[in-house]
Design a protein around this motif. Structure first.
Motif, PDB file in Angstrom:
ATOM      1  N   VAL A   1       3.954  15.339 -10.448  1.00  0.00           N
ATOM      2  CA  VAL A   1       4.485  15.637 -11.770  1.00  0.00           C
ATOM      3  C   VAL A   1       3.395  16.208 -12.681  1.00  0.00           C
ATOM      4  O   VAL A   1       3.622  17.156 -13.423  1.00  0.00           O
ATOM      5  CB  VAL A   1       5.117  14.370 -12.397  1.00  0.00           C
ATOM      6  N   LYS A   2       2.199  15.647 -12.623  1.00  0.00           N
ATOM      7  CA  LYS A   2       1.127  16.057 -13.527  1.00  0.00           C
ATOM      8  C   LYS A   2       0.574  17.440 -13.180  1.00  0.00           C
ATOM      9  O   LYS A   2       0.290  18.234 -14.065  1.00  0.00           O
ATOM     10  CB  LYS A   2       0.002  15.036 -13.509  1.00  0.00           C
ATOM     11  N   TYR A   3       0.402  17.746 -11.909  1.00  0.00           N
ATOM     12  CA  TYR A   3      -0.220  19.001 -11.489  1.00  0.00           C
ATOM     13  C   TYR A   3       0.796  19.889 -10.773  1.00  0.00           C
ATOM     14  O   TYR A   3       0.670  20.181  -9.586  1.00  0.00           O
ATOM     15  CB  TYR A   3      -1.415  18.727 -10.566  1.00  0.00           C
ATOM     16  N   GLN A   4       1.816  20.318 -11.499  1.00  0.00           N
ATOM     17  CA  GLN A   4       2.829  21.186 -10.909  1.00  0.00           C
ATOM     18  C   GLN A   4       2.264  22.577 -10.679  1.00  0.00           C
ATOM     19  O   GLN A   4       1.420  23.051 -11.443  1.00  0.00           O
ATOM     20  CB  GLN A   4       4.042  21.270 -11.822  1.00  0.00           C
ATOM     21  N   ASP A   5       2.743  23.256  -9.643  1.00  0.00           N
ATOM     22  CA  ASP A   5       2.337  24.627  -9.375  1.00  0.00           C
ATOM     23  C   ASP A   5       2.947  25.561 -10.408  1.00  0.00           C
ATOM     24  O   ASP A   5       4.065  25.357 -10.874  1.00  0.00           O
ATOM     25  CB  ASP A   5       2.787  25.066  -7.980  1.00  0.00           C
ATOM     26  N   GLU A   6       2.202  26.597 -10.728  1.00  0.00           N
ATOM     27  CA  GLU A   6       2.708  27.593 -11.666  1.00  0.00           C
ATOM     28  C   GLU A   6       3.684  28.522 -10.966  1.00  0.00           C
ATOM     29  O   GLU A   6       3.553  28.801  -9.781  1.00  0.00           O
ATOM     30  CB  GLU A   6       1.557  28.433 -12.218  1.00  0.00           C
ATOM     31  N   VAL A   7       4.662  28.996 -11.732  1.00  0.00           N
ATOM     32  CA  VAL A   7       5.597  29.976 -11.207  1.00  0.00           C
ATOM     33  C   VAL A   7       4.966  31.342 -11.402  1.00  0.00           C
ATOM     34  O   VAL A   7       4.612  31.737 -12.511  1.00  0.00           O
ATOM     35  CB  VAL A   7       6.953  29.889 -11.937  1.00  0.00           C
ATOM     36  N   ILE A   8       4.805  32.063 -10.311  1.00  0.00           N
ATOM     37  CA  ILE A   8       4.180  33.380 -10.369  1.00  0.00           C
ATOM     38  C   ILE A   8       5.268  34.421 -10.545  1.00  0.00           C
ATOM     39  O   ILE A   8       6.207  34.491  -9.761  1.00  0.00           O
ATOM     40  CB  ILE A   8       3.371  33.660  -9.085  1.00  0.00           C
ATOM     41  N   GLY A   9       5.142  35.269 -11.555  1.00  0.00           N
ATOM     42  CA  GLY A   9       6.146  36.314 -11.795  1.00  0.00           C
ATOM     43  C   GLY A   9       7.490  35.697 -12.089  1.00  0.00           C
ATOM     44  O   GLY A   9       8.272  35.496 -11.181  1.00  0.00           O
ATOM     45  N   GLY A  10       7.784  35.420 -13.301  1.00  0.00           N
ATOM     46  CA  GLY A  10       8.970  34.684 -13.695  1.00  0.00           C
ATOM     47  C   GLY A  10      10.291  35.317 -13.337  1.00  0.00           C
ATOM     48  O   GLY A  10      11.318  34.712 -13.513  1.00  0.00           O
ATOM     49  N   GLN A  11      10.332  36.544 -12.828  1.00  0.00           N
ATOM     50  CA  GLN A  11      11.593  37.204 -12.512  1.00  0.00           C
ATOM     51  C   GLN A  11      11.681  37.459 -11.023  1.00  0.00           C
ATOM     52  O   GLN A  11      10.690  37.593 -10.328  1.00  0.00           O
ATOM     53  CB  GLN A  11      11.696  38.534 -13.247  1.00  0.00           C
ATOM     54  N   GLN A  12      12.923  37.568 -10.564  1.00  0.00           N
ATOM     55  CA  GLN A  12      13.141  37.942  -9.175  1.00  0.00           C
ATOM     56  C   GLN A  12      12.983  39.457  -9.057  1.00  0.00           C
ATOM     57  O   GLN A  12      13.223  40.191 -10.013  1.00  0.00           O
ATOM     58  CB  GLN A  12      14.539  37.554  -8.728  1.00  0.00           C
ATOM     59  N   PRO A  13      12.608  39.940  -7.897  1.00  0.00           N
ATOM     60  CA  PRO A  13      12.516  41.386  -7.711  1.00  0.00           C
ATOM     61  C   PRO A  13      13.871  42.051  -7.936  1.00  0.00           C
ATOM     62  O   PRO A  13      14.917  41.481  -7.674  1.00  0.00           O
ATOM     63  CB  PRO A  13      12.083  41.548  -6.256  1.00  0.00           C
ATOM     64  N   ALA A  14      13.829  43.277  -8.445  1.00  0.00           N
ATOM     65  CA  ALA A  14      15.062  43.994  -8.761  1.00  0.00           C
ATOM     66  C   ALA A  14      15.889  44.259  -7.508  1.00  0.00           C
ATOM     67  O   ALA A  14      17.103  44.246  -7.542  1.00  0.00           O
ATOM     68  CB  ALA A  14      14.730  45.309  -9.463  1.00  0.00           C
TER      69      ALA A  14
ATOM     70  N   VAL B   1       0.838  -1.202   0.000  1.00  0.00           N
ATOM     71  CA  VAL B   1       0.000   0.000   0.000  1.00  0.00           C
ATOM     72  C   VAL B   1       0.873   1.253   0.000  1.00  0.00           C
ATOM     73  O   VAL B   1       0.574   2.238  -0.688  1.00  0.00           O
ATOM     74  CB  VAL B   1      -0.966  -0.014   1.214  1.00  0.00           C
ATOM     75  N   VAL B   2       1.968   1.237   0.732  1.00  0.00           N
ATOM     76  CA  VAL B   2       2.871   2.383   0.778  1.00  0.00           C
ATOM     77  C   VAL B   2       3.514   2.622  -0.586  1.00  0.00           C
ATOM     78  O   VAL B   2       3.638   3.767  -1.043  1.00  0.00           O
ATOM     79  CB  VAL B   2       3.953   2.178   1.862  1.00  0.00           C
ATOM     80  N   VAL B   3       3.908   1.567  -1.282  1.00  0.00           N
ATOM     81  CA  VAL B   3       4.517   1.710  -2.605  1.00  0.00           C
ATOM     82  C   VAL B   3       3.503   2.285  -3.584  1.00  0.00           C
ATOM     83  O   VAL B   3       3.814   3.203  -4.357  1.00  0.00           O
ATOM     84  CB  VAL B   3       5.068   0.350  -3.100  1.00  0.00           C
ATOM     85  N   VAL B   4       2.282   1.787  -3.573  1.00  0.00           N
ATOM     86  CA  VAL B   4       1.248   2.300  -4.481  1.00  0.00           C
ATOM     87  C   VAL B   4       0.939   3.755  -4.159  1.00  0.00           C
ATOM     88  O   VAL B   4       0.809   4.591  -5.066  1.00  0.00           O
ATOM     89  CB  VAL B   4      -0.019   1.417  -4.410  1.00  0.00           C
ATOM     90  N   ALA B   5       0.824   4.098  -2.882  1.00  0.00           N
ATOM     91  CA  ALA B   5       0.538   5.484  -2.498  1.00  0.00           C
ATOM     92  C   ALA B   5       1.668   6.420  -2.916  1.00  0.00           C
ATOM     93  O   ALA B   5       1.412   7.553  -3.343  1.00  0.00           O
ATOM     94  CB  ALA B   5       0.311   5.565  -0.986  1.00  0.00           C
ATOM     95  N   SER B   6       2.916   5.996  -2.816  1.00  0.00           N
ATOM     96  CA  SER B   6       4.025   6.856  -3.236  1.00  0.00           C
ATOM     97  C   SER B   6       4.032   7.050  -4.747  1.00  0.00           C
ATOM     98  O   SER B   6       4.369   8.127  -5.234  1.00  0.00           O
ATOM     99  CB  SER B   6       5.356   6.286  -2.761  1.00  0.00           C
ATOM    100  N   MET B   7       3.651   6.029  -5.496  1.00  0.00           N
ATOM    101  CA  MET B   7       3.568   6.178  -6.945  1.00  0.00           C
ATOM    102  C   MET B   7       2.447   7.140  -7.341  1.00  0.00           C
ATOM    103  O   MET B   7       2.629   7.969  -8.240  1.00  0.00           O
ATOM    104  CB  MET B   7       3.351   4.819  -7.610  1.00  0.00           C
ATOM    105  N   VAL B   8       1.317   7.051  -6.663  1.00  0.00           N
ATOM    106  CA  VAL B   8       0.211   7.978  -6.937  1.00  0.00           C
ATOM    107  C   VAL B   8       0.621   9.398  -6.582  1.00  0.00           C
ATOM    108  O   VAL B   8       0.354  10.350  -7.327  1.00  0.00           O
ATOM    109  CB  VAL B   8      -1.056   7.551  -6.162  1.00  0.00           C
ATOM    110  N   THR B   9       1.289   9.578  -5.457  1.00  0.00           N
ATOM    111  CA  THR B   9       1.745  10.906  -5.045  1.00  0.00           C
ATOM    112  C   THR B   9       2.753  11.470  -6.049  1.00  0.00           C
ATOM    113  O   THR B   9       2.692  12.646  -6.405  1.00  0.00           O
ATOM    114  CB  THR B   9       2.382  10.836  -3.651  1.00  0.00           C
ATOM    115  N   GLY B  10       3.672  10.653  -6.506  1.00  0.00           N
ATOM    116  CA  GLY B  10       4.642  11.102  -7.509  1.00  0.00           C
ATOM    117  C   GLY B  10       3.963  11.484  -8.816  1.00  0.00           C
ATOM    118  O   GLY B  10       4.307  12.494  -9.430  1.00  0.00           O
ATOM    119  N   PHE B  11       2.997  10.699  -9.246  1.00  0.00           N
ATOM    120  CA  PHE B  11       2.255  11.013 -10.463  1.00  0.00           C
ATOM    121  C   PHE B  11       1.527  12.349 -10.330  1.00  0.00           C
ATOM    122  O   PHE B  11       1.577  13.187 -11.224  1.00  0.00           O
ATOM    123  CB  PHE B  11       1.258   9.892 -10.764  1.00  0.00           C
ATOM    124  N   LEU B  12       0.848  12.549  -9.195  1.00  0.00           N
ATOM    125  CA  LEU B  12       0.123  13.806  -8.986  1.00  0.00           C
ATOM    126  C   LEU B  12       1.074  15.002  -8.912  1.00  0.00           C
ATOM    127  O   LEU B  12       0.749  16.088  -9.399  1.00  0.00           O
ATOM    128  CB  LEU B  12      -0.723  13.719  -7.720  1.00  0.00           C
TER     129      LEU B  12
END
Length: 85
Positions: free
Chosen positions: A39-52, A26-37
Motif C-alpha cells: 500500500v505504501k510503495y505503489q508502482d506508478e502508472v506510466i502513461g496514463g492513457q491507453q494507446p489509440a 510469523v506468517v500473520v506478521v509477515a502478511s501484515m508487513v507485505t500488505g503495508f509495503l
C-alpha cells in the motif's frame, strides 16, 4: 515408582507449544508487513492513457488471417493458393 510429577505445569511452560504458535504468528506478521509495503510503495502508472490503436476495432482485410491457430501453424510454410500472382 511414580514418574509423573505431582503438579502438571501450565501450558505456557512447555516449549513445543510456543513452537506451534510461533509458525502461524510469523506468517500473520509477515502478511501484515507485505500488505503495508504494497500500500505504501505503489508502482506508478506510466502513461496514463491507453494507446489509440487499442481502442479501434481490428479490421482484417484477409479472411485467411482469421484461420484457427492450429491450422495457421500447420500451414505456415505452405504457399497461399488464394493469393494472386
Amino acid at each position: 515408582m511414580n514418574t509423573l510429577p505431582d503438579q502438571a505445569s501450565p501450558w505456557w511452560r512447555h516449549g513445543h507449544v510456543w513452537l506451534v504458535i510461533s509458525g502461524p504468528a510469523v506468517v500473520v506478521v509477515a502478511s501484515m508487513v507485505t500488505g503495508f509495503l504494497a500500500v505504501k510503495y505503489q508502482d506508478e502508472v506510466i502513461g496514463g492513457q491507453q494507446p489509440a490503436r487499442a481502442s479501434r476495432p481490428l479490421v482484417l482485410s484477409q479472411p485467411r488471417a482469421l484461420a484457427p491457430a492450429l491450422e495457421g501453424r500447420n500451414h505456415a510454410a505452405t504457399p497461399d493458393k488464394t493469393a494472386r500472382p
